[in-house]
Write an enzyme that holds these catalytic residues in place. Structure first.
Site, PDB file in Angstrom:
ATOM      1  N   HIS A  43      48.368  43.768  40.778  1.00  0.00           N
ATOM      2  CA  HIS A  43      47.100  44.046  40.100  1.00  0.00           C
ATOM      3  C   HIS A  43      45.943  44.105  41.095  1.00  0.00           C
ATOM      4  CE1 HIS A  43      43.777  42.652  37.196  1.00  0.00           C
ATOM      5  NE2 HIS A  43      44.115  43.873  36.837  1.00  0.00           N
ATOM      6  N   HIS A  85      36.687  47.630  40.740  1.00  0.00           N
ATOM      7  CA  HIS A  85      36.943  47.350  39.330  1.00  0.00           C
ATOM      8  C   HIS A  85      35.675  47.321  38.490  1.00  0.00           C
ATOM      9  CE1 HIS A  85      37.457  44.692  35.807  1.00  0.00           C
ATOM     10  NE2 HIS A  85      38.580  45.373  35.670  1.00  0.00           N
TER      11      HIS A  85
END
Length: 309
Positions: A43, A85
């Site tokens: 991730h 992100h």
């Protein structure tokens, strides 16, 4: 005349042994499949061990032997694609120190040249001081150099009109839209169904994933444009995974389930038992070891069961 009965007996014995071999090989083959477990995806790179979405996190995943990495792509003020992100730069860079008067520090309010000035590693650890926010081009190059595979998320596409086409163009220029990459090394996902529909319409051959947990009644619609349903692990049940697997996606294969974000072994083992196809994790090594251990146990149980009367 005595040779014929002997030949017949030999043939019969061979037939019996053949059936026995088939009977034994089936559970053995199944056990071999179980040993692999679900696909493990790092991730934002191996983000428990290196600053997320940086090249260092990609390399750390590679060091751990993790083949799949996940990342997030957004667009700068001057139209360049970068890997980060959050839609603002505060949490993972020193933007407040470098540009104190530019609140709220949105990615889309800064040029690439400005973002390149930011330290994207010190917030995580002093040992990563000087790490930078990579461009998508740089990120793709590093993933390629490491011979890794990419689960690419288009982040907040509603903020960046046309980002789907631009991302595909960048992927093509980086060699990621040839037949081999499309078939084996690339998935594009988003929380936006419209964004995934756009990707699918532009490149129907590219594998796609929808981030969320649609109602089972809505899955037939999703199956027309996405290959995966990728839910938060807290929403996943055995029944939901089975329901998703019951539909075929746009490429004629059963829909897959990649779930996120799981960092502990027991949860990963339970999800693997549910039949998920992939697990996205900040600690991909932990998840890999836990699911492989569970798969080995399952394989042993299958073999033991095969020997029962």
């Amino acid at each position: 005349m005595q040779i014929r009965p002997l030949a017949a007996a030999t043939t019969a014995l061979g037939t019996i042994l053949g059936f026995s071999a088939l009977w034994l090989s089936a559970p053995t083959a199944h056990a071999a499949e179980l040993r692999h477990g679900p696909t493990v995806i790092a991730h934002r790179g191996a983000s428990a061990y290196a600053p997320e979405n940086t090249l260092a996190a990609v390399d750390k995943a590679d060091d751990l032997g993790i083949r799949w990495v996940e990342n997030d792509v957004q667009r700068t003020k001057d139209g360049e694609l970068v890997v980060i992100h959050d839609t603002n730069l505060k949490r993972t860079t020193d933007v407040e120190e470098v540009f104190p008067d530019r609140s709220p520090w949105k990615v889309s309010d800064f040029t690439l040249k400005e973002i390149r000035r930011l330290d994207a590693g010190s917030w995580f650890s002093p040992s990563y001081a000087g790490a930078r926010v990579p461009t998508l081009e740089q990120y793709l190059d590093r993933v390629s150099d490491n011979h890794q595979k990419l689960l690419l998320e288009i982040k907040a596409p509603e903020l960046y009109p046309g980002i789907e086409r631009q991302t595909l163009r960048e992927l093509r220029q980086g060699g990621w839209l040839d037949r081999y990459h499309v078939k084996h090394r690339l998935i594009i996902q988003a929380f936006s169904a419209d964004s995934i529909k756009t990707v699918h319409s532009l490149r129907p051959d590219v594998k796609t994933g929808f981030l969320g947990t649609p109602a089972v009644a809505d899955l037939p619609n999703y199956a027309t444009f996405t290959d995966q349903i990728n839910p938060n692990h807290k929403t996943v049940t055995r029944e939901y995974v089975a329901a998703v697997h019951g539909f075929r996606g746009p490429h004629g294969r059963p829909l897959e389930v990649f779930t996120w974000t799981v960092d502990d072994g027991p949860t990963a083992a339970r999800l693997a038992e549910y039949g998920v196809d992939g697990i996205i994790s900040n600690k991909p090594d932990v998840i890999r070891d836990a699911t492989r251990e569970g798969s080995r146990a399952g394989g042993s149980a299958a073999l033991a069961g095969a020997g029962a009367p």
